[in-house]
Design a protein around this motif. Structure first.
Motif, PDB file in Angstrom:
ATOM      1  N   VAL A 129     -16.861  -4.857  29.324  1.00 28.35           N
ATOM      2  CA  VAL A 129     -17.484  -5.829  28.410  1.00 28.35           C
ATOM      3  C   VAL A 129     -16.483  -6.773  27.735  1.00 28.35           C
ATOM      4  O   VAL A 129     -16.855  -7.868  27.313  1.00 28.35           O
ATOM      5  CB  VAL A 129     -18.357  -5.139  27.326  1.00 28.35           C
ATOM      6  N   VAL A 130     -15.219  -6.361  27.619  1.00 26.43           N
ATOM      7  CA  VAL A 130     -14.243  -7.213  26.926  1.00 26.43           C
ATOM      8  C   VAL A 130     -13.805  -8.361  27.828  1.00 26.43           C
ATOM      9  O   VAL A 130     -13.511  -8.184  29.004  1.00 26.43           O
ATOM     10  CB  VAL A 130     -13.022  -6.379  26.462  1.00 26.43           C
ATOM     11  N   LYS A 131     -13.771  -9.571  27.264  1.00 22.94           N
ATOM     12  CA  LYS A 131     -13.347 -10.771  28.000  1.00 22.94           C
ATOM     13  C   LYS A 131     -11.870 -10.702  28.356  1.00 22.94           C
ATOM     14  O   LYS A 131     -11.089 -10.086  27.617  1.00 22.94           O
ATOM     15  CB  LYS A 131     -13.517 -12.004  27.106  1.00 22.94           C
ATOM     16  N   PRO A 132     -11.441 -11.366  29.408  1.00 24.27           N
ATOM     17  CA  PRO A 132     -10.000 -11.562  29.609  1.00 24.27           C
ATOM     18  C   PRO A 132      -9.424 -12.268  28.369  1.00 24.27           C
ATOM     19  O   PRO A 132     -10.013 -13.240  27.890  1.00 24.27           O
ATOM     20  CB  PRO A 132      -9.932 -12.460  30.842  1.00 24.27           C
ATOM     21  N   GLY A 133      -8.346 -11.755  27.845  1.00 30.41           N
ATOM     22  CA  GLY A 133      -7.786 -12.297  26.606  1.00 30.41           C
ATOM     23  C   GLY A 133      -8.393 -11.694  25.356  1.00 30.41           C
ATOM     24  O   GLY A 133      -7.935 -11.958  24.243  1.00 30.41           O
ATOM     25  N   GLY A 134      -9.446 -10.867  25.538  1.00 27.00           N
ATOM     26  CA  GLY A 134     -10.067 -10.187  24.394  1.00 27.00           C
ATOM     27  C   GLY A 134      -9.239  -8.992  23.942  1.00 27.00           C
ATOM     28  O   GLY A 134      -8.305  -8.565  24.632  1.00 27.00           O
ATOM     29  N   CYS A 135      -9.593  -8.452  22.792  1.00 25.46           N
ATOM     30  CA  CYS A 135      -8.797  -7.358  22.197  1.00 25.46           C
ATOM     31  C   CYS A 135      -9.636  -6.122  21.910  1.00 25.46           C
ATOM     32  O   CYS A 135     -10.861  -6.198  21.766  1.00 25.46           O
ATOM     33  CB  CYS A 135      -8.157  -7.834  20.893  1.00 25.46           C
ATOM     34  N   MET A 136      -8.925  -4.990  21.821  1.00 29.06           N
ATOM     35  CA  MET A 136      -9.522  -3.742  21.358  1.00 29.06           C
ATOM     36  C   MET A 136      -8.701  -3.184  20.217  1.00 29.06           C
ATOM     37  O   MET A 136      -7.469  -3.255  20.233  1.00 29.06           O
ATOM     38  CB  MET A 136      -9.575  -2.708  22.490  1.00 29.06           C
ATOM     39  N   VAL A 137      -9.414  -2.641  19.231  1.00 30.24           N
ATOM     40  CA  VAL A 137      -8.772  -1.980  18.082  1.00 30.24           C
ATOM     41  C   VAL A 137      -9.458  -0.640  17.889  1.00 30.24           C
ATOM     42  O   VAL A 137     -10.671  -0.590  17.666  1.00 30.24           O
ATOM     43  CB  VAL A 137      -8.919  -2.824  16.801  1.00 30.24           C
ATOM     44  N   ILE A 138      -8.694   0.440  18.023  1.00 29.92           N
ATOM     45  CA  ILE A 138      -9.250   1.790  17.857  1.00 29.92           C
ATOM     46  C   ILE A 138      -8.398   2.507  16.823  1.00 29.92           C
ATOM     47  O   ILE A 138      -7.198   2.716  17.028  1.00 29.92           O
ATOM     48  CB  ILE A 138      -9.220   2.575  19.186  1.00 29.92           C
ATOM     49  N   SER A 139      -9.000   2.865  15.694  1.00 27.58           N
ATOM     50  CA  SER A 139      -8.204   3.506  14.648  1.00 27.58           C
ATOM     51  C   SER A 139      -8.883   4.766  14.139  1.00 27.58           C
ATOM     52  O   SER A 139     -10.081   4.980  14.344  1.00 27.58           O
ATOM     53  CB  SER A 139      -7.962   2.531  13.488  1.00 27.58           C
ATOM     54  N   THR A 140      -8.094   5.582  13.474  1.00 25.91           N
ATOM     55  CA  THR A 140      -8.626   6.744  12.764  1.00 25.91           C
ATOM     56  C   THR A 140      -7.717   7.046  11.589  1.00 25.91           C
ATOM     57  O   THR A 140      -6.528   6.745  11.632  1.00 25.91           O
ATOM     58  CB  THR A 140      -8.709   7.987  13.674  1.00 25.91           C
ATOM     59  N   TYR A 141      -8.294   7.614  10.545  1.00 23.37           N
ATOM     60  CA  TYR A 141      -7.389   8.200   9.570  1.00 23.37           C
ATOM     61  C   TYR A 141      -7.152   9.635   9.993  1.00 23.37           C
ATOM     62  O   TYR A 141      -7.961  10.244  10.697  1.00 23.37           O
ATOM     63  CB  TYR A 141      -7.867   8.085   8.122  1.00 23.37           C
ATOM     64  N   THR A 142      -5.996  10.150   9.604  1.00 21.58           N
ATOM     65  CA  THR A 142      -5.560  11.463  10.070  1.00 21.58           C
ATOM     66  C   THR A 142      -5.891  12.520   9.021  1.00 21.58           C
ATOM     67  O   THR A 142      -6.489  12.210   7.988  1.00 21.58           O
ATOM     68  CB  THR A 142      -4.036  11.443  10.319  1.00 21.58           C
ATOM     69  N   VAL A 143      -5.493  13.754   9.270  1.00 24.52           N
ATOM     70  CA  VAL A 143      -5.737  14.810   8.279  1.00 24.52           C
ATOM     71  C   VAL A 143      -4.627  14.855   7.218  1.00 24.52           C
ATOM     72  O   VAL A 143      -4.667  15.691   6.324  1.00 24.52           O
ATOM     73  CB  VAL A 143      -5.903  16.196   8.948  1.00 24.52           C
ATOM     74  N   ASP A 144      -3.647  13.941   7.315  1.00 26.77           N
ATOM     75  CA  ASP A 144      -2.580  13.870   6.302  1.00 26.77           C
ATOM     76  C   ASP A 144      -3.094  13.104   5.095  1.00 26.77           C
ATOM     77  O   ASP A 144      -2.997  11.881   5.044  1.00 26.77           O
ATOM     78  CB  ASP A 144      -1.345  13.130   6.852  1.00 26.77           C
ATOM     79  N   MET A 145      -3.639  13.808   4.143  1.00 27.92           N
ATOM     80  CA  MET A 145      -4.209  13.157   2.960  1.00 27.92           C
ATOM     81  C   MET A 145      -3.582  13.737   1.703  1.00 27.92           C
ATOM     82  O   MET A 145      -3.224  14.911   1.667  1.00 27.92           O
ATOM     83  CB  MET A 145      -5.716  13.374   2.911  1.00 27.92           C
ATOM     84  N   SER A 146      -3.445  12.902   0.684  1.00 26.99           N
ATOM     85  CA  SER A 146      -2.929  13.396  -0.594  1.00 26.99           C
ATOM     86  C   SER A 146      -3.643  12.686  -1.730  1.00 26.99           C
ATOM     87  O   SER A 146      -4.274  11.637  -1.535  1.00 26.99           O
ATOM     88  CB  SER A 146      -1.415  13.188  -0.690  1.00 26.99           C
ATOM     89  N   LEU A 147      -3.565  13.271  -2.910  1.00 28.46           N
ATOM     90  CA  LEU A 147      -4.216  12.719  -4.096  1.00 28.46           C
ATOM     91  C   LEU A 147      -3.167  12.381  -5.150  1.00 28.46           C
ATOM     92  O   LEU A 147      -2.178  13.114  -5.303  1.00 28.46           O
ATOM     93  CB  LEU A 147      -5.214  13.731  -4.669  1.00 28.46           C
ATOM     94  N   ARG A 148      -3.384  11.309  -5.874  1.00 29.18           N
ATOM     95  CA  ARG A 148      -2.467  10.905  -6.943  1.00 29.18           C
ATOM     96  C   ARG A 148      -3.249  10.781  -8.247  1.00 29.18           C
ATOM     97  O   ARG A 148      -4.266  10.085  -8.308  1.00 29.18           O
ATOM     98  CB  ARG A 148      -1.801   9.553  -6.621  1.00 29.18           C
ATOM     99  N   TYR A 149      -2.724  11.462  -9.273  1.00 30.58           N
ATOM    100  CA  TYR A 149      -3.294  11.331 -10.619  1.00 30.58           C
ATOM    101  C   TYR A 149      -2.241  11.769 -11.629  1.00 30.58           C
ATOM    102  O   TYR A 149      -1.856  12.946 -11.658  1.00 30.58           O
ATOM    103  CB  TYR A 149      -4.555  12.193 -10.775  1.00 30.58           C
ATOM    104  N   GLY A 150      -1.762  10.801 -12.420  1.00 29.68           N
ATOM    105  CA  GLY A 150      -0.798  11.123 -13.472  1.00 29.68           C
ATOM    106  C   GLY A 150       0.375  11.936 -12.948  1.00 29.68           C
ATOM    107  O   GLY A 150       0.903  11.668 -11.863  1.00 29.68           O
ATOM    108  N   ASN A 151       0.730  12.972 -13.701  1.00 31.53           N
ATOM    109  CA  ASN A 151       1.881  13.798 -13.309  1.00 31.53           C
ATOM    110  C   ASN A 151       1.465  15.086 -12.602  1.00 31.53           C
ATOM    111  O   ASN A 151       2.277  16.006 -12.458  1.00 31.53           O
ATOM    112  CB  ASN A 151       2.753  14.117 -14.542  1.00 31.53           C
ATOM    113  N   CYS A 152       0.203  15.149 -12.162  1.00 33.25           N
ATOM    114  CA  CYS A 152      -0.248  16.390 -11.495  1.00 33.25           C
ATOM    115  C   CYS A 152      -0.621  16.144 -10.036  1.00 33.25           C
ATOM    116  O   CYS A 152      -1.372  16.912  -9.442  1.00 33.25           O
ATOM    117  CB  CYS A 152      -1.420  17.011 -12.250  1.00 33.25           C
TER     118      CYS A 152
END
Length: 269
Positions: A129-152
């Motif tokens: 389905v993609v045209k010649p010269g067309g693009c594909m973008v496939i992304s995911t976020y990973t399981v590497d997650m962290s939380l930020r709040y103040g000093n904790c």
């Protein structure tokens, strides 16, 4: 065929409420790549495995016709009910059987969904389905997650990861593709002009309730819920309680920063 994990209306509603759109760094990476590769503006953009439409709506800010597709009727119903520009439409169909003509799509995307597809069939269909010269973008976020709040932040991230690690025991084997940073998906992309970026970091503004809701939206939680509903509900309640205690606050609407790492596969036909 694609693995169907997000079919229930209840799960789709949680997905719509708590899943986030691509973050600013990921957006900039994608837009810079498309600017580099394309002389003409994209006429037709197709977002495959669009779920409840978070990524589709981001694309609609930049392109004049965007179609979101998903195998789940419940997810598409949620996407249609969310406010969207008139340039956006949604279709129920498998990722491996796209209802578009040969060489008709300027840009094909998939956000945090491609690991559920039959990769070989999907890539063959994308190439069709993609045209010649067309693009594909496939992304995911990973399981590497962290939380930020103040000093904790460190302690808060530990609380989150304890729950996350417990849930990951219920992961489908397709999550292996995410754990390996979409290496197999990159290798399967049939365009010779391609690259994979594995270190895109985004901070997503959330609340404590949003973080707990994100856990609830994840496919391993849904599997845990089917296996042991009481233990699953208890995990969410306990996670929220521990987060609030760690932060020294009482409101579940307290803002936190949710840091995620994205992997992005980019290709030009």
């Amino acid at each position: 065929m694609a693995t169907q994990m997000f079919e229930g209306r209840g799960h789709a509603a949680v997905y719509q409420k708590y899943r986030f759109a691509p973050g600013k760094e990921l957006q900039q990476t994608i837009l810079a790549y498309l600017q580099e590769k394309r002389a003409n503006p994209a006429e037709l953009v197709v977002d495959v495995g669009c779920g409840s439409g978070q990524g589709t709506r981001f694309l609609a800010e930049h392109f004049k016709k965007v179609v979101g597709t998903d195998i789940s009727e419940a997810q598409i119903q949620e996407a249609r009910e969310a406010p969207s520009p008139p340039s956006v439409s949604y279709l129920v169909c498998p990722a491996e059987e796209l209802p578009f003509e040969d060489a008709s799509v300027d840009l094909l995307t998939s956000f945090t969904a491609a690991h559920w597809f039959d990769i070989e069939k999907f890539m063959r269909e994308a190439n069709r389905v993609v045209k010649p010269g067309g693009c594909m973008v496939i992304s995911t976020y990973t399981v590497d997650m962290s939380l930020r709040y103040g000093n904790c932040s460190k302690k808060l991230t530990e609380v989150f990861r304890e729950s996350w690690d417990l849930l990951l025991k219920y992961s489908h084997n397709r999550i292996k593709l995410v754990l390996e940073d979409y290496k197999d998906i990159f290798e399967a992309l049939p365009f010779p002009d391609k690259k994979r970026i594995t270190d895109i970091f985004d901070k997503i503004p959330m609340t404590v309730a949003g973080v707990v809701g994100y856990l609830e939206s994840a496919s391993p939680y849904q599997a845990f819920m089917k296996n042991d509903p009481e233990a699953a509900k208890s995990l969410l309640q306990e996670t929220e309680k521990r987060m609030l205690e760690t932060m020294g606050v009482s409101s579940r609407e307290t803002p936190v920063e949710f840091w995620v790492r994205h992997v992005c596969v980019l290709g030009c036909k």
